[in-house]
Design a protein around this motif. Structure first.
Motif, PDB file in Angstrom:
ATOM      1  N   MET A 127     -22.361  -1.044  -1.158  1.00  0.00           N
ATOM      2  CA  MET A 127     -23.652  -1.090  -1.351  1.00  0.00           C
ATOM      3  C   MET A 127     -24.254  -2.510  -0.761  1.00  0.00           C
ATOM      4  O   MET A 127     -23.721  -3.507  -1.091  1.00  0.00           O
ATOM      5  N   CYS A 235     -28.470   5.911  -1.273  1.00  0.00           N
ATOM      6  CA  CYS A 235     -27.066   6.691  -1.685  1.00  0.00           C
ATOM      7  C   CYS A 235     -27.140   8.008  -1.576  1.00  0.00           C
ATOM      8  O   CYS A 235     -26.291   8.900  -1.039  1.00  0.00           O
ATOM      9  N   VAL A 276     -25.881   1.584   2.938  1.00  0.00           N
ATOM     10  CA  VAL A 276     -24.484   2.225   1.957  1.00  0.00           C
ATOM     11  C   VAL A 276     -23.448   2.544   3.127  1.00  0.00           C
ATOM     12  O   VAL A 276     -23.477   3.287   4.028  1.00  0.00           O
ATOM     13  N   VAL A 281     -20.347   8.603  -1.772  1.00  0.00           N
ATOM     14  CA  VAL A 281     -21.174   8.348  -2.731  1.00  0.00           C
ATOM     15  C   VAL A 281     -21.415   9.290  -3.737  1.00  0.00           C
ATOM     16  O   VAL A 281     -21.175  10.542  -3.413  1.00  0.00           O
TER      17      VAL A 281
END
Length: 338
Positions: A127, A235, A276, A281
């Motif tokens: 992240m 995400c 991301v 995820v």
């Protein structure tokens, strides 16, 4: 018996597809704690209840995570501040966590739509760290728009290009925009281009996800909102395969100074893959009040009902889960007047 135990262990491994069903317990706990404050005019106590419930639920899960996007300084909620370790394990694979126990605290306090409890999980280091930047300009659209629209184009050109991509006249495009004074010019530009605007006081996580999904109600999201919400949204959209990009856009003088001192770039738009850096995820969000994505919490004397959206980048699956549970199980929760 041994095979059953192994199966349960696999389900609680963040690298396993079924882990998202364990992760949903976290957002559902936060939503159930916050829902008692719907319409009571006290967003701080509602948020605090959700923060406590989310922290407790995270620490019950057998994984090791570090909060990268949390509450912290802006929200005065150190229980889920950036850098905090969460989870019941101290070793093993490490994960980044982005949390927002109540996305839309004002919505919660006023009894309005789109309040939700939300979190995202990704491999450690995946992240983007926005440092002290609280605000981010964002653009979201369906997957077909990925790489086809330049962020610095004028609004009208973006909409014309999106119209061509989607095979939909500009006059039938709808753009989600937060209803803020800073967006007056943006709204004027969208209207001048001939498109519609869907104005919401908050809730741009929901707006961006709907825009990135094959849903005809919202075709794009534009404008500046919270940076934590931006990373969480990135995400979800990385898992969905949609289009998303963001640019740090500090609003307050103190934030502008902090961002400048941190050496952060406020001119460059960051692509989804930089926000991301992994497709592995997991995203979970549970409705507190009914909104674009799902129904809010409903309670009777004996039962509570929640709806949770789960998106997995591991499998590409998107699932809306409705759960009904005995209300007696929550009897120990603190009453709003306490």
């Amino acid at each position: 018996m041994a095979s059953s135990t192994a199966s349960e262990a696999d389900a609680l491994n963040p690298g396993a597809p079924l882990f998202i069903y364990a992760l949903r317990q976290v957002t559902e706990a936060a939503a159930l704690a916050a829902c008692k404050w719907i319409g009571r005019g006290d967003k701080n106590r509602g948020d605090a209840a959700a923060v406590d419930a989310m922290r407790t639920a995270l620490d019950r899960l057998p994984f090791s995570g570090t909060v990268v996007i949390g509450e912290g300084e802006k929200d005065e909620a150190p229980q889920l501040a950036k850098g905090l370790h969460v989870g019941g394990l101290s070793d093993g694979p490490q994960y980044d966590i982005a949390v927002d126990p109540v996305e839309g605290t004002t919505f919660l306090a006023n009894g309005q739509t789109n309040a939700m409890a939300v979190l995202a999980l990704a491999p450690r280091g995946a992240m983007f760290d926005p440092g002290p930047a609280f605000y981010m300009e964002k653009f979201a659209a369906p997957a077909a728009a990925r790489g086809a629209i330049e962020p610095d184009w004028p609004t009208a050109r973006k909409l014309r290009t999106l119209s061509d991509i989607l095979g939909k006249p500009v006059g039938k495009l709808t753009v989600f925009v937060l209803e803020k004074p800073r967006h007056r010019r943006l709204v004027e530009e969208i209207h001048a281009a001939g498109a519609r605007v869907a104005l919401y006081p908050a809730g741009d996580v929901a707006g961006a996800i709907v825009a990135a999904s094959p849903d005809p109600s919202i075709d794009a999201l534009m404008g500046t909102g919270g940076t934590p919400e931006g990373i969480i949204t990135a995400c979800a959209i990385r898992a969905l395969g949609g289009a998303f990009m963001g640019r740090l856009d500090p609003q307050l003088p103190s934030e502008q100074i902090a961002v400048r001192d941190a050496g952060l770039d406020t001119r460059t738009w960051l692509p989804l893959e930089q926000l991301v850096q992994s497709s592995d995820v997991l995203f979970c969000a549970t409705g507190i009040t009914t909104g674009l994505l799902f129904d809010g919490v409903e309670k009777t004397d004996n039962l509570s009902r929640t709806q949770t959206l789960m998106i997995s980048g591991l499998t590409g699956e998107r699932q809306l889960l409705t759960t009904t549970r005995p209300y007696a199980a929550e009897a120990t929760e603190e009453a709003p007047h306490a």
